[in-house]
Design a protein around this motif. Structure first.
Motif, short mmCIF file in Angstrom:
data_model
loop_
_atom_site.label_atom_id
_atom_site.label_comp_id
_atom_site.label_asym_id
_atom_site.label_seq_id
_atom_site.Cartn_x
_atom_site.Cartn_y
_atom_site.Cartn_z
N SER A 20 27.18 7.31 -74.24
CA SER A 20 26.64 8.63 -73.93
C SER A 20 26.86 8.97 -72.45
O SER A 20 27.29 10.08 -72.11
CB SER A 20 25.16 8.69 -74.28
OG SER A 20 24.58 9.87 -73.82
N LYS A 21 26.59 8.00 -71.58
CA LYS A 21 26.78 8.22 -70.13
C LYS A 21 28.26 8.40 -69.80
O LYS A 21 28.61 9.22 -68.95
CB LYS A 21 26.20 7.05 -69.32
CG LYS A 21 24.70 6.90 -69.43
CD LYS A 21 23.99 8.09 -68.83
CE LYS A 21 22.49 7.88 -68.91
NZ LYS A 21 21.74 9.06 -68.54
N GLN A 22 29.15 7.68 -70.47
CA GLN A 22 30.58 7.84 -70.24
C GLN A 22 31.03 9.23 -70.68
O GLN A 22 31.85 9.88 -70.01
CB GLN A 22 31.37 6.76 -70.98
CG GLN A 22 31.26 5.40 -70.34
CD GLN A 22 31.91 4.30 -71.16
OE1 GLN A 22 32.08 4.43 -72.38
NE2 GLN A 22 32.27 3.20 -70.50
N HIS A 23 30.49 9.72 -71.80
CA HIS A 23 30.81 11.06 -72.27
C HIS A 23 30.33 12.11 -71.26
O HIS A 23 31.05 13.06 -70.93
CB HIS A 23 30.19 11.29 -73.65
CG HIS A 23 30.49 12.65 -74.23
ND1 HIS A 23 31.73 13.01 -74.66
CD2 HIS A 23 29.68 13.74 -74.41
CE1 HIS A 23 31.69 14.26 -75.09
NE2 HIS A 23 30.46 14.72 -74.94
N GLU A 24 29.10 11.94 -70.77
CA GLU A 24 28.56 12.87 -69.76
C GLU A 24 29.42 12.85 -68.50
O GLU A 24 29.69 13.89 -67.90
CB GLU A 24 27.12 12.50 -69.40
CG GLU A 24 26.11 12.82 -70.47
CD GLU A 24 24.71 12.35 -70.09
OE1 GLU A 24 24.41 12.27 -68.87
OE2 GLU A 24 23.92 12.07 -71.00
N LEU A 25 29.86 11.65 -68.10
CA LEU A 25 30.71 11.52 -66.92
C LEU A 25 32.04 12.25 -67.13
O LEU A 25 32.51 12.96 -66.24
CB LEU A 25 30.97 10.04 -66.60
CG LEU A 25 31.91 9.76 -65.43
CD1 LEU A 25 31.35 10.32 -64.13
CD2 LEU A 25 32.18 8.27 -65.32
N ALA A 26 32.63 12.11 -68.31
CA ALA A 26 33.90 12.80 -68.60
C ALA A 26 33.70 14.31 -68.53
O ALA A 26 34.55 15.03 -67.97
CB ALA A 26 34.42 12.38 -69.97
N LEU A 27 32.60 14.82 -69.09
CA LEU A 27 32.32 16.26 -69.02
C LEU A 27 32.11 16.71 -67.59
O LEU A 27 32.59 17.78 -67.18
CB LEU A 27 31.09 16.60 -69.87
CG LEU A 27 31.25 16.46 -71.38
CD1 LEU A 27 29.91 16.72 -72.08
CD2 LEU A 27 32.32 17.40 -71.91
N ASP A 28 31.39 15.91 -66.79
CA ASP A 28 31.18 16.26 -65.39
C ASP A 28 32.50 16.28 -64.62
O ASP A 28 32.72 17.17 -63.78
CB ASP A 28 30.20 15.28 -64.73
CG ASP A 28 28.76 15.48 -65.19
OD1 ASP A 28 28.46 16.54 -65.77
OD2 ASP A 28 27.93 14.56 -64.97
N LEU A 29 33.38 15.33 -64.91
CA LEU A 29 34.69 15.31 -64.25
C LEU A 29 35.52 16.53 -64.62
O LEU A 29 36.23 17.10 -63.77
CB LEU A 29 35.44 14.02 -64.59
CG LEU A 29 34.89 12.73 -63.96
CD1 LEU A 29 35.61 11.51 -64.51
CD2 LEU A 29 34.97 12.78 -62.44
N GLN A 30 35.43 16.97 -65.87
CA GLN A 30 36.13 18.19 -66.30
C GLN A 30 35.58 19.41 -65.54
O GLN A 30 36.34 20.27 -65.10
CB GLN A 30 35.99 18.41 -67.80
CG GLN A 30 36.80 17.46 -68.64
CD GLN A 30 36.52 17.64 -70.13
OE1 GLN A 30 35.59 18.34 -70.53
NE2 GLN A 30 37.33 17.00 -70.95
N ARG A 31 34.24 19.47 -65.39
CA ARG A 31 33.63 20.59 -64.65
C ARG A 31 34.08 20.59 -63.19
O ARG A 31 34.38 21.64 -62.62
CB ARG A 31 32.11 20.51 -64.73
CG ARG A 31 31.56 21.04 -66.02
CD ARG A 31 30.02 21.14 -65.98
NE ARG A 31 29.55 20.75 -67.27
CZ ARG A 31 28.88 19.64 -67.57
NH1 ARG A 31 28.54 18.81 -66.63
NH2 ARG A 31 28.52 19.38 -68.80
N VAL A 32 34.14 19.40 -62.60
CA VAL A 32 34.58 19.30 -61.21
C VAL A 32 36.03 19.77 -61.08
O VAL A 32 36.37 20.52 -60.16
CB VAL A 32 34.42 17.85 -60.69
CG1 VAL A 32 35.17 17.64 -59.38
CG2 VAL A 32 32.95 17.51 -60.51
N GLU A 33 36.87 19.38 -62.02
CA GLU A 33 38.28 19.79 -61.98
C GLU A 33 38.42 21.30 -62.15
O GLU A 33 39.20 21.94 -61.46
CB GLU A 33 39.08 19.05 -63.07
CG GLU A 33 40.57 19.23 -62.94
CD GLU A 33 41.13 18.80 -61.60
OE1 GLU A 33 42.05 19.47 -61.11
OE2 GLU A 33 40.64 17.81 -61.02
#
Length: 184
Positions: free
Chosen positions: A43-56
């Motif tokens: 779940s945390k890895q999924h949240e991190l991937a979504l946050d990285l997409q938002r940052v990009e």
């Protein structure tokens, strides 16, 4: 002996309590079971991937905003004039185009209006009167349209005259930039 038995019983009670606490940690560790911890990590890895997409996406938008600012400044530099010479330049060019097309200039006036949301851009509206034939008028409008200046024909009124000429009232808008401090 009685005291010894009490000490032993107390020691066994403490040992039993410690064993129960240890067993609780072994069978149900803090943070959950291995499966729960693995699920939480996914779940945390999924949240991190979504946050990285938002940052990009944010970085991409920031780049586009910077590019738009540069292009907007370039547009303003190319399409606006300094206030000091704007009226005479625009009217002089319009009158030159009118004569070139066969129209006769008959007088003009201008108004400066602030542009909402800008401290450095002002709208210049020129009202000018001309006289000429329909053919001359179409040539004149064509020349205005092809002008290198950023000119907007706000309105054009043509009325026939007794001499088979048209009396034309033209309103042209353009934008001028003010120098810092309101001096141009």
């Amino acid at each position: 002996m009685k005291d010894r038995r009490m000490v032993v019983r107390a020691g066994l009670g403490v040992l039993l309590a410690a064993n129960l606490v240890t067993a609780a940690f072994i069978f149900h560790p803090f943070g959950g079971s291995v499966e729960e911890l693995n699920e939480e990590m996914r779940s945390k890895q999924h949240e991190l991937a979504l946050d990285l997409q938002r940052v990009e996406r944010t970085r991409t938008l920031e780049g586009k905003v910077q590019q738009a600012k540069v292009e907007g400044d370039k547009f303003l530099d190319e399409c606006t004039m300094k206030r000091r010479s704007a009226f005479s330049t625009v009217l002089g060019e319009a009158d030159k185009m009118a004569v070139e097309s066969g129209m006769k200039p008959k007088g003009s006036s201008y108004v400066l209006d602030p542009v909402e949301g800008s401290d450095s851009i002002t709208q210049l509206t020129i009202s000018a009167n001309y006289e000429g034939s329909y053919t001359s008028l179409t040539k004149f409008v064509n020349l205005l349209d092809k002008s290198p200046r950023f000119l907007i024909i706000e309105s054009l009124q043509a009325a026939p005259q007794a001499n088979r000429e048209l009396s034309v009232t033209l309103k042209l808008d353009t934008f001028i930039r003010e120098a810092p401090g309101g001096k141009s």
